[in-house]
Design a protein around this motif. Structure first.
Motif, PDB file in Angstrom:
ATOM      1  N   LYS A 271       4.308   5.629  -3.244  1.00 11.42           N
ATOM      2  CA  LYS A 271       3.493   4.567  -3.836  1.00 11.42           C
ATOM      3  C   LYS A 271       3.513   3.285  -3.017  1.00 11.42           C
ATOM      4  CE  LYS A 271       3.536   6.144  -8.569  1.00 11.42           C
ATOM      5  NZ  LYS A 271       4.086   5.958  -9.906  1.00 11.42           N
ATOM      6  N   ILE A 272       4.670   2.961  -2.461  1.00 16.46           N
ATOM      7  CA  ILE A 272       4.732   1.775  -1.596  1.00 16.46           C
ATOM      8  C   ILE A 272       5.274   2.203  -0.250  1.00 16.46           C
ATOM      9  CG2 ILE A 272       5.715  -0.514  -1.232  1.00 16.46           C
ATOM     10  CD1 ILE A 272       4.340  -0.897  -3.685  1.00 16.46           C
TER      11      ILE A 272
ATOM     12  N   ARG B 190       4.766  -3.277   2.413  1.00 15.06           N
ATOM     13  CA  ARG B 190       4.437  -4.437   1.578  1.00 15.06           C
ATOM     14  C   ARG B 190       4.415  -5.678   2.458  1.00 15.06           C
ATOM     15  NH1 ARG B 190       8.994  -5.328  -2.898  1.00 15.06           N
ATOM     16  NH2 ARG B 190       7.949  -7.332  -3.009  1.00 15.06           N
TER      17      ARG B 190
ATOM     18  N   PRO C 278      -6.014   3.134   1.196  1.00 14.90           N
ATOM     19  CA  PRO C 278      -4.699   3.583   0.727  1.00 14.90           C
ATOM     20  C   PRO C 278      -4.838   4.385  -0.574  1.00 14.90           C
ATOM     21  CG  PRO C 278      -5.033   1.271   0.198  1.00 14.90           C
ATOM     22  CD  PRO C 278      -6.223   1.697   1.010  1.00 14.90           C
ATOM     23  N   PHE C 279      -3.846   5.220  -0.868  1.00 13.93           N
ATOM     24  CA  PHE C 279      -3.853   5.957  -2.131  1.00 13.93           C
ATOM     25  C   PHE C 279      -3.408   5.077  -3.298  1.00 13.93           C
ATOM     26  CE2 PHE C 279      -4.906  10.360  -1.357  1.00 13.93           C
ATOM     27  CZ  PHE C 279      -4.897  10.400   0.021  1.00 13.93           C
TER      28      PHE C 279
ATOM     29  N   PHE D 231       0.839  -1.206   0.000  1.00 12.60           N
ATOM     30  CA  PHE D 231       0.000   0.000   0.000  1.00 12.60           C
ATOM     31  C   PHE D 231       0.865   1.242   0.000  1.00 12.60           C
ATOM     32  CE2 PHE D 231      -1.130  -2.943   3.458  1.00 12.60           C
ATOM     33  CZ  PHE D 231      -2.064  -3.691   2.777  1.00 12.60           C
ATOM     34  N   GLY D 232       0.287   2.311  -0.528  1.00 12.04           N
ATOM     35  CA  GLY D 232       0.987   3.577  -0.486  1.00 12.04           C
ATOM     36  C   GLY D 232       0.066   4.676  -0.019  1.00 12.04           C
TER      37      GLY D 232
ATOM     38  N   SER E 162      -1.141  -2.177  -4.469  1.00 11.65           N
ATOM     39  CA  SER E 162      -0.378  -3.013  -5.400  1.00 11.65           C
ATOM     40  C   SER E 162      -0.431  -4.456  -4.950  1.00 11.65           C
ATOM     41  CB  SER E 162       1.085  -2.582  -5.430  1.00 11.65           C
ATOM     42  OG  SER E 162       1.184  -1.222  -5.702  1.00 11.65           O
TER      43      SER E 162
ATOM     44  N   ASP F 160       4.584   2.386 -20.615  1.00 11.67           N
ATOM     45  CA  ASP F 160       4.342   3.741 -20.149  1.00 11.67           C
ATOM     46  C   ASP F 160       4.617   4.720 -21.270  1.00 11.67           C
ATOM     47  OD1 ASP F 160       3.330   4.299 -17.707  1.00 11.67           O
ATOM     48  OD2 ASP F 160       5.197   3.904 -16.634  1.00 11.67           O
TER      49      ASP F 160
ATOM     50  N   HIS G  58      -5.725   5.144  -8.481  1.00 14.28           N
ATOM     51  CA  HIS G  58      -4.328   5.568  -8.562  1.00 14.28           C
ATOM     52  C   HIS G  58      -4.186   6.913  -7.855  1.00 14.28           C
ATOM     53  CE1 HIS G  58      -0.505   6.834 -10.216  1.00 14.28           C
ATOM     54  NE2 HIS G  58      -0.335   5.668 -10.787  1.00 14.28           N
TER      55      HIS G  58
ATOM     56  N   ARG H  20       0.298  -2.341  -9.724  1.00 17.32           N
ATOM     57  CA  ARG H  20      -1.037  -1.830  -9.409  1.00 17.32           C
ATOM     58  C   ARG H  20      -2.105  -2.915  -9.551  1.00 17.32           C
ATOM     59  NH1 ARG H  20       0.035   1.369  -7.583  1.00 17.32           N
ATOM     60  NH2 ARG H  20       1.072   2.629  -9.120  1.00 17.32           N
TER      61      ARG H  20
ATOM     62  N   LYS I 158       7.849  -8.587  -8.398  1.00 20.25           N
ATOM     63  CA  LYS I 158       7.426  -7.199  -8.545  1.00 20.25           C
ATOM     64  C   LYS I 158       6.014  -6.976  -7.978  1.00 20.25           C
ATOM     65  CE  LYS I 158       8.056  -3.197 -10.438  1.00 20.25           C
ATOM     66  NZ  LYS I 158       9.223  -2.403 -10.050  1.00 20.25           N
ATOM     67  N   LEU I 159       5.840  -5.808  -7.365  1.00 20.06           N
ATOM     68  CA  LEU I 159       4.478  -5.412  -7.001  1.00 20.06           C
ATOM     69  C   LEU I 159       3.965  -4.490  -8.091  1.00 20.06           C
ATOM     70  CD1 LEU I 159       4.611  -4.642  -3.168  1.00 20.06           C
ATOM     71  CD2 LEU I 159       4.090  -6.773  -4.340  1.00 20.06           C
TER      72      LEU I 159
END
Lengths: 366, 346
Positions: free
Chosen positions: A38-39, A42, A61-62, A32-33, A65, A94, A289, A283, A280-281
């Motif tokens: 963002k994180i 974990r 959370p904002f 969570f972030g 992941s 991206d 987001h 979204r 990897k974590l």
């Protein structure tokens, strides 16, 4: 109520009626972030969908992941104790850096959509033999797309093996020498349209562009190929593997350049490390987001018609007053045009747009 | 059961049942034959083909394989197991090139390699290809004909891939208990460990770029590095001032180590003074493991302490979720907040 609380309340309300429901939830690690990061934490684990939903509504959370990996003990630490059971194959595309900066513009979003389509239609389906039901595609929530492949055949691929897949789609390691051979008369023999991999791609794409008389490849080959009869002669040659039916100056250099047009071009568009990282974590699909207030929504209806700045806008339209803290360009969201706004402007806008500006650090609750 | 087939390929299920049927027990003689098989494999890196095709000789061949692996299991030493697997795979491979198509198909079935014949070529599902190709430049996926999830390989490449799969099969020891009585004989095999321990070679590896560190780690775990990786590693270490003798010492951990070849190669490299390949080239060899954005691995040290340090930091900030590199007090607090919240909600 400050801006952060405002957004959090919107998120919490949203999660009351819309819960992200990841598959095999109890085998995944969660992270969570908060507003700033963002994180923040974990190694979390939820025993059921209900527990996750409750957590989202109460603690909101904002960023949410989850691991691409499946574990026997998702919350165990350190990592080896989790007992890795396999992982989805993820592609993270991206939009590249552009002058639009943090307010990703339509042009950038369209470009990355085209690249995602190219990855699916030119690589994953024809080369790797995946079928449409094998992928889940979701908007990343900000400026790109995430592709999750959950096919049995790839779950146990190692880091190195995943890395080799990324290298393939970005064309890393292509050796010109293995595509063409030159006979004693300096004649070039090359791939056939029916060949697999980059071989066939090269032949098919060249033929198709020669037929149209335009395109990147025709540009590289030179003006004389814009029109038949030269184009037709070369097409007929390529169909038989003869790439020398018409004289081409600097052919080796040109064919090399042509090969490069076929790959997923900007290598940083596919974040190679995301695909290779088996712990990897990423979204959680259908979660919100915190950097945009948009939803990392499943692209179910087909990606070609998907427009993030409309389809991923899920927060309510209630009017809210905000104060602009840095210049905002013209932005189109949900078929409505906002801005441009200068610094310190006081505006009344729908909550979803207010949340977007606050998450982008461009406005505060007025 | 074809006993000759089983003796040539003692790692197959057929060989296992042939052994069971023969009623041979793991007595002292059998263990001794396994010890001898392992000794030859570990000391020379090779194993001879079958000399006599008498039934009884064939059965003892299979038994010696089974007991050699039991001894290795007793030690559970990665270096010895991998080196042994390389020798067994080479032995099997020497038979493969002259093998009938029917037997090759039988073996592929055994190794779970689903090759399909396609004209004069073969097609292999890409996950199997990725797993068992020999990872040299020629086998990079970018230069392969792949379609519908199947990678095209030549008959010769098919055999190379089978050899890799055999190596993996032999090197994967069962998860079983070994009788304590086996230990004394097994311990004698430890003699074949590389004499110089890796730790005696002074390595300030903390400043090595990720690609080089990765190769060193893989070497330490007795993985079989592809030729290009060994070459680049040697060039890098020579350029960072390591002596040939020290570098040769490092390679002793390679499962197919041969002192003569290694010495020749390293000294040849030194004499030629090859330049370090650029990151782009490293990438095309398939041995780049991180996107650290220096033009060449030799620039890594400088970059790490200069511009590169900066670049990574901003990258981490704007990047997608990842592991925080170093926890700050604020992060610790924040983490606690989430953990508390979570425990309340479950």
């Amino acid at each position: 109520m400050n801006s952060e609380e405002f957004v959090q309340r919107l998120f919490s309300d949203y999660y009351r009626s819309h819960q992200p429901a990841p598959n095999s939830l109890e085998k995944r690690e969660f992270g969570f972030g908060g507003f700033e990061k963002k994180i923040e934490a974990r190694h979390a684990w939820f025993k059921s969908q209900e527990a996750l939903s409750k957590f989202l509504i109460v603690n909101t959370p904002f960023y949410l992941s989850y691991s691409a990996a499946y574990y026997e003990f998702p919350d165990a630490r350190p990592m080896p104790k989790k007992n890795w059971l396999g992982a989805d194959l993820i592609f993270d595309l991206d939009a590249p850096a552009h002058e639009c900066g943090k307010f990703t513009c339509q042009i950038c979003l369209e470009k990355i959509k085209a690249e995602t389509l190219k990855l699916i239609e030119n690589f994953l389906i024809p080369d790797f033999g995946f079928a449409k039901p094998d992928f889940a595609i979701n908007f990343s929530g900000n400026r790109g797309y995430h592709l999750h492949i959950r096919h049995q055949s790839i779950l146990e691929l190692s880091r190195e093996e995943r890395r080799e897949l990324v290298d393939y789609i970005t064309g890393t390691g292509i050796e010109f020498a293995s595509f063409f051979r030159t006979d004693e008369n300096n004649r070039i023999y090359g791939p056939l349209p029916t060949d697999g991999g980059y071989y066939g791609k090269l032949a098919r794409e060249t033929i198709s562009q020669l037929q149209d008389g335009k395109g990147e490849i025709v540009q590289i080959l030179g003006k004389k190929f814009e029109k038949p009869p030269n184009a037709q002669k070369l097409i007929d040659g390529i169909r038989l593997g003869n790439w020398d039916a018409v004289r081409i100056i600097d052919k080796e250099k040109k064919f090399n350049e042509i090969l490069k047009t076929l790959t997923i071009k900007l290598s940083d568009q596919v974040d190679a490390n995301v695909t290779a990282d088996t712990s990897k974590l990423i979204r959680v699909p259908n979660s919100l987001h915190g950097g945009s207030g948009l939803c990392a929504i499943d692209v179910k209806k087909g990606i070609s018609d998907f427009n993030p700045l409309s389809d991923a806008v899920v927060l309510p339209a209630t009017e809210v007053k905000v104060e602009i803290s840095e210049p905002v360009p013209k932005i189109e969201m949900k078929n409505q045009t906002f801005g441009p706004y200068g610094k310190d402007a006081q505006i009344t806008v729908p909550a979803y747009f207010a949340a977007y500006l606050i998450c982008k650090r461009a406005a505060a609750i007025g | 059961m074809d006993l000759l087939f089983a003796a040539k390929y003692p790692f197959t299920t057929g060989a296992r049942s042939a052994l069971l049927e023969s009623g041979i027990s793991m007595d002292e003689d059998t263990l001794q034959s396994g010890y001898e098989r392992a000794t030859v494999a570990l000391s020379t890196g090779k194993l001879p083909k079958i000399a006599a095709e008498l039934q009884s000789a064939l059965v003892s061949q299979i038994a010696s394989y089974a007991s050699a692996r039991m001894l290795l299991l007793a030690l559970n030493n990665r270096y010895l197991t991998n080196r042994y697997a390389v020798a067994e795979a080479k032995r099997a491979s020497a038979y493969l090139s002259g093998e009938s198509e029917q037997n090759l198909e039988l073996l592929c079935q055994e190794l779970a390699l689903r090759f399909e014949k396609n004209g004069r070529q073969y097609l292999l599902p890409f996950p199997e290809y990725l797993r068992f190709n020999p990872h040299s430049v020629d086998y990079r996926l970018s230069n392969r004909k792949i379609s519908g999830g199947l990678v095209q390989v030549s008959p010769h490449e098919r055999i190379r891939i089978m050899e890799e799969a055999i190596k993996a099969r032999v090197g994967k020891l069962p998860d079983a208990k070994v009788p304590a009585s086996v230990q004394p004989l097994a311990k004698k095999l430890l003699l074949h460990l590389p004499r110089e321990e890796l730790a005696t070679v002074k390595l300030d590896s903390s400043n090595y770029p990720p690609c080089i560190q990765n190769m060193l780690v893989r070497l330490r775990m007795s993985e079989n590095l592809p030729h290009t990786a060994r070459w680049t590693l040697a060039v890098y270490l020579l350029r960072s001032g390591m002596k040939p003798e020290e570098i040769i010492g490092l390679f002793k951990n390679a499962p197919d180590y041969s002192e003569g070849t290694t010495r020749y190669q390293v000294e040849y490299l030194k004499q030629k003074g090859y330049a370090m390949p650029s990151c782009v080239t490293m990438d095309s060899y398939g041995i780049c493991v991180a996107r650290c954005r220096c033009a060449s691995p030799v620039h890594y040290r400088k970059e790490k302490h200069g511009r590169f340090a900066e670049a990574t930091r901003t990258d981490l900030q704007k990047g997608e979720p990842g592991t925080p590199s170093q926890e700050t007090p604020e992060q610790t607090l924040a983490k606690k907040k989430w953990e508390d919240a979570k425990s309340r909600s479950q």
